[in-house]
Design a protein around this motif. Structure first.
Motif, mmCIF file in Angstrom:
data_model
loop_
_atom_site.group_PDB
_atom_site.id
_atom_site.type_symbol
_atom_site.label_atom_id
_atom_site.label_comp_id
_atom_site.label_asym_id
_atom_site.label_seq_id
_atom_site.Cartn_x
_atom_site.Cartn_y
_atom_site.Cartn_z
ATOM 1 N N SER A 172 5.101 -0.828 1.676
ATOM 2 C CA SER A 172 4.820 -1.076 0.564
ATOM 3 C C SER A 172 3.626 -0.336 0.135
ATOM 4 O O SER A 172 3.601 0.083 -1.006
ATOM 5 C CB SER A 172 4.363 -2.705 0.058
ATOM 6 N N ASP A 173 2.588 -0.156 1.028
ATOM 7 C CA ASP A 173 1.577 0.553 0.867
ATOM 8 C C ASP A 173 1.982 2.064 0.598
ATOM 9 O O ASP A 173 1.331 2.731 -0.021
ATOM 10 C CB ASP A 173 0.503 0.286 1.989
ATOM 11 N N ASP A 174 2.736 2.772 1.494
ATOM 12 C CA ASP A 174 3.127 3.784 1.449
ATOM 13 C C ASP A 174 3.652 4.274 0.097
ATOM 14 O O ASP A 174 3.523 5.379 -0.350
ATOM 15 C CB ASP A 174 4.203 4.161 2.598
ATOM 16 N N ILE A 175 4.866 3.451 -0.240
ATOM 17 C CA ILE A 175 5.334 3.651 -1.677
ATOM 18 C C ILE A 175 4.162 3.443 -2.661
ATOM 19 O O ILE A 175 4.176 4.847 -3.696
ATOM 20 C CB ILE A 175 6.348 2.554 -1.955
ATOM 21 N N ALA A 176 3.333 2.697 -2.656
ATOM 22 C CA ALA A 176 2.232 2.692 -3.672
ATOM 23 C C ALA A 176 1.329 4.269 -3.763
ATOM 24 O O ALA A 176 0.951 4.785 -4.554
ATOM 25 C CB ALA A 176 1.288 1.448 -3.526
ATOM 26 N N ASN A 177 0.957 4.380 -2.522
ATOM 27 C CA ASN A 177 0.234 5.483 -2.409
ATOM 28 C C ASN A 177 0.812 6.878 -2.699
ATOM 29 O O ASN A 177 0.169 7.726 -3.288
ATOM 30 C CB ASN A 177 -0.315 5.470 -0.946
ATOM 31 N N PHE A 178 2.165 6.938 -2.532
ATOM 32 C CA PHE A 178 2.997 8.186 -2.530
ATOM 33 C C PHE A 178 3.015 8.360 -4.330
ATOM 34 O O PHE A 178 2.935 9.492 -4.555
ATOM 35 C CB PHE A 178 4.087 8.071 -2.242
ATOM 36 N N ILE A 179 3.027 7.356 -5.161
ATOM 37 C CA ILE A 179 3.252 7.621 -6.475
ATOM 38 C C ILE A 179 1.818 7.152 -7.321
ATOM 39 O O ILE A 179 1.877 7.022 -8.466
ATOM 40 C CB ILE A 179 4.500 6.607 -7.181
ATOM 41 N N SER A 180 1.014 6.954 -6.546
ATOM 42 C CA SER A 180 -0.345 6.386 -7.207
ATOM 43 C C SER A 180 -1.029 7.513 -8.068
ATOM 44 O O SER A 180 -1.709 7.238 -9.147
ATOM 45 C CB SER A 180 -1.474 5.815 -6.182
ATOM 46 N N ASP A 181 -0.720 8.540 -8.047
ATOM 47 C CA ASP A 181 -1.435 9.585 -8.856
ATOM 48 C C ASP A 181 -0.726 9.898 -10.377
ATOM 49 O O ASP A 181 -1.214 10.540 -11.282
ATOM 50 C CB ASP A 181 -1.511 11.189 -8.256
ATOM 51 N N PHE A 182 0.453 9.132 -10.477
ATOM 52 C CA PHE A 182 0.934 8.944 -11.933
ATOM 53 C C PHE A 182 -0.042 8.284 -12.757
ATOM 54 O O PHE A 182 -0.497 7.414 -12.342
ATOM 55 C CB PHE A 182 2.404 8.374 -11.915
ATOM 56 N N PRO A 183 -0.303 8.764 -13.888
ATOM 57 C CA PRO A 183 -1.035 7.947 -14.590
ATOM 58 C C PRO A 183 -0.371 6.555 -15.140
ATOM 59 O O PRO A 183 0.817 6.588 -15.323
ATOM 60 C CB PRO A 183 -1.085 8.788 -16.224
ATOM 61 N N PRO A 184 -1.202 5.694 -15.060
ATOM 62 C CA PRO A 184 -0.747 4.174 -15.270
ATOM 63 C C PRO A 184 0.002 4.138 -16.795
ATOM 64 O O PRO A 184 -0.487 4.526 -17.906
ATOM 65 C CB PRO A 184 -1.909 3.231 -15.018
ATOM 66 N N LEU A 185 0.923 3.390 -16.866
ATOM 67 C CA LEU A 185 1.525 3.120 -18.114
ATOM 68 C C LEU A 185 1.396 1.656 -18.583
ATOM 69 O O LEU A 185 1.883 0.816 -18.069
ATOM 70 C CB LEU A 185 3.003 3.364 -18.177
ATOM 71 N N ASP A 186 0.961 1.397 -19.778
ATOM 72 C CA ASP A 186 0.753 0.191 -20.289
ATOM 73 C C ASP A 186 1.999 -0.347 -21.103
ATOM 74 O O ASP A 186 2.399 0.071 -22.139
ATOM 75 C CB ASP A 186 -0.460 -0.092 -21.294
ATOM 76 N N THR A 187 2.694 -1.530 -20.229
ATOM 77 C CA THR A 187 3.949 -2.000 -20.851
ATOM 78 C C THR A 187 3.934 -3.467 -21.243
ATOM 79 O O THR A 187 4.986 -4.132 -21.244
ATOM 80 C CB THR A 187 5.153 -1.740 -19.776
ATOM 81 N N SER A 188 2.703 -3.667 -21.316
ATOM 82 C CA SER A 188 2.335 -5.197 -21.746
ATOM 83 C C SER A 188 3.078 -5.411 -22.964
ATOM 84 O O SER A 188 3.143 -4.737 -24.167
ATOM 85 C CB SER A 188 0.833 -5.542 -21.792
ATOM 86 N N GLY A 189 3.656 -6.788 -23.080
ATOM 87 C CA GLY A 189 4.446 -7.194 -24.350
ATOM 88 C C GLY A 189 6.000 -6.852 -24.407
ATOM 89 O O GLY A 189 6.551 -7.164 -25.116
ATOM 90 N N PHE A 190 6.432 -6.070 -23.234
ATOM 91 C CA PHE A 190 7.794 -5.755 -23.100
ATOM 92 C C PHE A 190 8.468 -6.501 -21.996
ATOM 93 O O PHE A 190 7.633 -6.274 -20.725
ATOM 94 C CB PHE A 190 7.877 -4.034 -23.263
ATOM 95 N N THR A 191 9.474 -6.773 -21.955
ATOM 96 C CA THR A 191 10.080 -7.557 -20.810
ATOM 97 C C THR A 191 11.418 -6.432 -20.152
ATOM 98 O O THR A 191 11.852 -5.836 -21.033
ATOM 99 C CB THR A 191 11.094 -8.570 -21.428
ATOM 100 N N ILE A 192 10.983 -6.558 -18.687
ATOM 101 C CA ILE A 192 11.939 -5.673 -18.009
ATOM 102 C C ILE A 192 13.245 -6.107 -17.788
ATOM 103 O O ILE A 192 13.290 -7.465 -17.507
ATOM 104 C CB ILE A 192 11.369 -5.467 -16.711
ATOM 105 N N THR A 193 14.382 -5.650 -18.094
ATOM 106 C CA THR A 193 15.800 -6.140 -17.937
ATOM 107 C C THR A 193 16.610 -5.481 -16.778
ATOM 108 O O THR A 193 17.634 -6.005 -16.250
ATOM 109 C CB THR A 193 16.573 -5.994 -19.514
#
Length: 228
Positions: free
Chosen positions: A30-51
């Motif tokens: 889980s840490d490896d996955i997070a570290n691997f993609i951590s340099d992508f700019p964060p995206l604010d998806t608050s208010g939207f539901t994942i389907t």
């Protein structure tokens, strides 16, 4: 599985590029996955539901067969049922599983794949009708050597039109000096389509892939990072 998933899986598989890896420390996947993609700019998806979410991790395998078989054995020992398989030999196979009793895990469904690509790659994929945490992925597939991590991709679908949010996001990430700086020769971005935004970044070590699609009133986001 739907046509969208089949198309997405095909596209992701085609995008996998040759990488390199070797033995090393074993840490939390889980840490490896997070570290691997951590340099992508964060995206604010608050208010939207994942389907829907599709999470794919690919490992470069320079020792091949035993590692691929051990991943498959790890998954088959979990709370899953095998429902399809394709087997040529120990270097080329695919096993499809479904999660048992997905409702108890807060899911409508859960699909799992374990694949070996011609003695070169091992792909592990999980999709479900909600966000998939890295720890859930780890619980299914176990820990691996982080130095073998070659490709991480997520396809996430949200209820609602996120076009205005993505207009702001795109404007930010493509500014001078930002992650997808459109003045950088290694970056290619396209917003010609009213229903699709895309940016690619090809640097010395990694290839970054970002897409936003609008399907009627639903929105889909793809992030992928590949070791070159």
């Amino acid at each position: 599985m739907g046509d969208l998933l089949k198309l997405s899986l095909t596209a992701l598989t085609v995008l996998v590029l040759a990488g390199c890896g070797s033995g090393g420390s074993s840490s939390s996947e889980s840490d490896d996955i997070a570290n691997f993609i951590s340099d992508f700019p964060p995206l604010d998806t608050s208010g939207f539901t994942i389907t829907y979410e599709h999470k794919m991790v690919t490992y470069y395998n320079n020792s091949s067969t035993q590692l691929a078989k051990s991943f498959n054995a790890t998954v088959s020992g979990k709370d899953v049922t095998l429902y399809d398989e394709y087997y040529v030999d120990d270097n080329e196979f695919r096993y499809d599983y479904i999660l048992n009793d997905p409702a108890s895990k807060g899911l409508n469904y859960g699909n799992i794949w374990v694949e070996s690509y011609y003695n070169l790659y091992i792909g592990m994929i999980l999709d479900a009708n909600r966000s998939i945490s890295n720890s859930e992925f780890t619980n299914l597939f176990g820990n691996v050597d982080a130095t073998l991590l070659d490709d991480v991709a997520t396809i996430t679908k949200y209820e609602g039109d996120m076009s205005s949010e993505f207009a702001d996001y795109y404007a930010d990430i493509t500014e001078s000096g930002k992650f997808f700086d459109i003045n950088n020769a290694n970056v290619s971005c396209n917003t010609d389509s009213a229903t699709e935004w895309q940016c690619d970044k090809n640097d010395v070590e990694f290839y970054y892939y970002f897409r936003f699609y609008l399907y009627g009133t639903d929105s889909m986001v793809i992030f992928e990072k590949i070791l070159q």
